[in-house]
Motif scaffolding. Structure first.
Motif, PDB file in Angstrom:
ATOM      1  N   GLY A  47       0.820  -1.211   0.000  1.00 38.06           N
ATOM      2  CA  GLY A  47       0.000   0.000   0.000  1.00 38.06           C
ATOM      3  C   GLY A  47       0.851   1.257   0.000  1.00 38.06           C
ATOM      4  O   GLY A  47       0.583   2.199  -0.769  1.00 38.06           O
ATOM      5  N   SER A  61      -1.734  10.812   1.091  1.00 41.80           N
ATOM      6  CA  SER A  61      -1.999   9.758   0.103  1.00 41.80           C
ATOM      7  C   SER A  61      -1.257   8.478   0.469  1.00 41.80           C
ATOM      8  O   SER A  61      -1.809   7.373   0.386  1.00 41.80           O
ATOM      9  N   LEU A  64      -3.011   6.879   3.455  1.00 40.45           N
ATOM     10  CA  LEU A  64      -4.266   6.223   3.081  1.00 40.45           C
ATOM     11  C   LEU A  64      -4.009   4.912   2.337  1.00 40.45           C
ATOM     12  O   LEU A  64      -4.687   3.897   2.591  1.00 40.45           O
ATOM     13  N   TRP A  65      -3.029   4.938   1.424  1.00 46.41           N
ATOM     14  CA  TRP A  65      -2.703   3.710   0.702  1.00 46.41           C
ATOM     15  C   TRP A  65      -2.096   2.664   1.648  1.00 46.41           C
ATOM     16  O   TRP A  65      -2.331   1.463   1.508  1.00 46.41           O
ATOM     17  N   THR A  68      -4.974   1.142   3.455  1.00 40.48           N
ATOM     18  CA  THR A  68      -5.684   0.239   2.545  1.00 40.48           C
ATOM     19  C   THR A  68      -4.938  -1.086   2.401  1.00 40.48           C
ATOM     20  O   THR A  68      -5.537  -2.167   2.433  1.00 40.48           O
ATOM     21  N   GLY A  69      -3.615  -0.997   2.229  1.00 38.51           N
ATOM     22  CA  GLY A  69      -2.812  -2.219   2.131  1.00 38.51           C
ATOM     23  C   GLY A  69      -2.879  -3.047   3.398  1.00 38.51           C
ATOM     24  O   GLY A  69      -2.929  -4.280   3.352  1.00 38.51           O
ATOM     25  N   MET A  71      -5.422  -3.141   5.503  1.00 38.33           N
ATOM     26  CA  MET A  71      -6.740  -3.777   5.538  1.00 38.33           C
ATOM     27  C   MET A  71      -6.784  -5.009   4.635  1.00 38.33           C
ATOM     28  O   MET A  71      -7.337  -6.054   5.002  1.00 38.33           O
ATOM     29  N   LEU A  72      -6.182  -4.891   3.470  1.00 44.34           N
ATOM     30  CA  LEU A  72      -6.118  -6.048   2.576  1.00 44.34           C
ATOM     31  C   LEU A  72      -5.253  -7.152   3.182  1.00 44.34           C
ATOM     32  O   LEU A  72      -5.534  -8.345   3.019  1.00 44.34           O
TER      33      LEU A  72
END
Length: 238
Positions: A47, A61, A64-65, A68-69, A71-72
């Motif tokens: 991410g 940014s 946030l990425w 997101t990574g 969470m994945l």
């Protein structure tokens, strides 16, 4: 005398189930925490990497990425732990009397009908025969020493062929792949579900009714000792 509580028993919460699943799996796979930690780190790193590669690069940014990574990574680690818990469950029950019935009754899905109770059993030696009926026909599964299962298997096959002529009958033995028709307990459900479709639902229902009409009641026979399905089943989060 204290009044008996009428409140329903509270089911375990989501995080309690996750903890139970983790504990169950980690007992079999000691390296589980390192694997899950690595998956989380890789997810977060991917991410962050994406955040750094997408212009214009900004700290918010990247954060946030990175989230997101992460969470994945959590999702991937949950999927991994669930698969490993299934493997741990199979390793735990492998070789236990009654394991076949547990697998047939919980892992075949709606396309097949099977019971946890055996349709034939030798109470002295605990050799047992189980039956499943589904789209692939009738499957007879022997559990125990193969040499002592011959009579039980032949009796059940003859009964099925007598009342359901023309319906294919497949005989499998729970083992370690050393002989013809032997399948490991971990591959039993997938082997049965992979059988090609031979009968439709109407025929399946008719076959089940005919077989049950001539089957001797086994309710007086004990379930083979050695396995408690409620304890052997890997807990799954809701």
């Amino acid at each position: 005398m204290a009044a008996r509580s009428s409140a329903p028993e509270k089911s375990p919460g989501f995080f309690s189930q996750i903890r139970t699943l983790y504990t169950f799996t980690q007992k079999e796979f000691r390296w589980l925490p390192y694997l899950l930690g690595g998956i989380l780190l890789v997810g977060a790193a991917i991410g962050v990497g994406i955040g750094l590669l997408i212009p214009p690069v900004a700290i918010w940014s990247v954060i946030l990425w990175g989230i997101t990574g992460l969470m994945l990574g959590i999702l991937a680690s949950m999927m991994t732990m669930t698969r490993l818990s299934t493997r741990a469950m199979y390793k735990k029950i492998d070789g236990m009397p009654g394991a076949t019935g547990h697998v047939l009754s919980t892992s075949l899905g709606r396309a097949w009908q099977a019971s946890e109770m055996p349709v034939g059993i030798n109470p002295k030696t605990q050799e047992a025969v189980y039956r499943a009926v589904g789209k692939g026909g009738v499957v007879i599964v022997g559990e125990g020493a193969r040499g002592r299962l011959t009579r039980l298997v032949n009796d059940e096959r003859a009964k099925v062929q007598r009342v359901a002529a023309g319906v294919p009958v497949t005989v499998l033995y729970v083992g370690h792949g050393d002989g013809e028709g032997e399948v490991p307990i971990a591959k039993l459900a997938s082997t049965i579900k992979a059988l090609p479709k031979k009968i439709d639902r109407t025929t399946q229902a008719a076959v089940i009714k005919r077989i049950e009409s001539v089957s001797q009641s086994l309710t007086s026979l004990p379930i083979p000792k050695g396995i408690d399905p409620t304890k052997a089943r890997a807990p799954r989060p809701r």
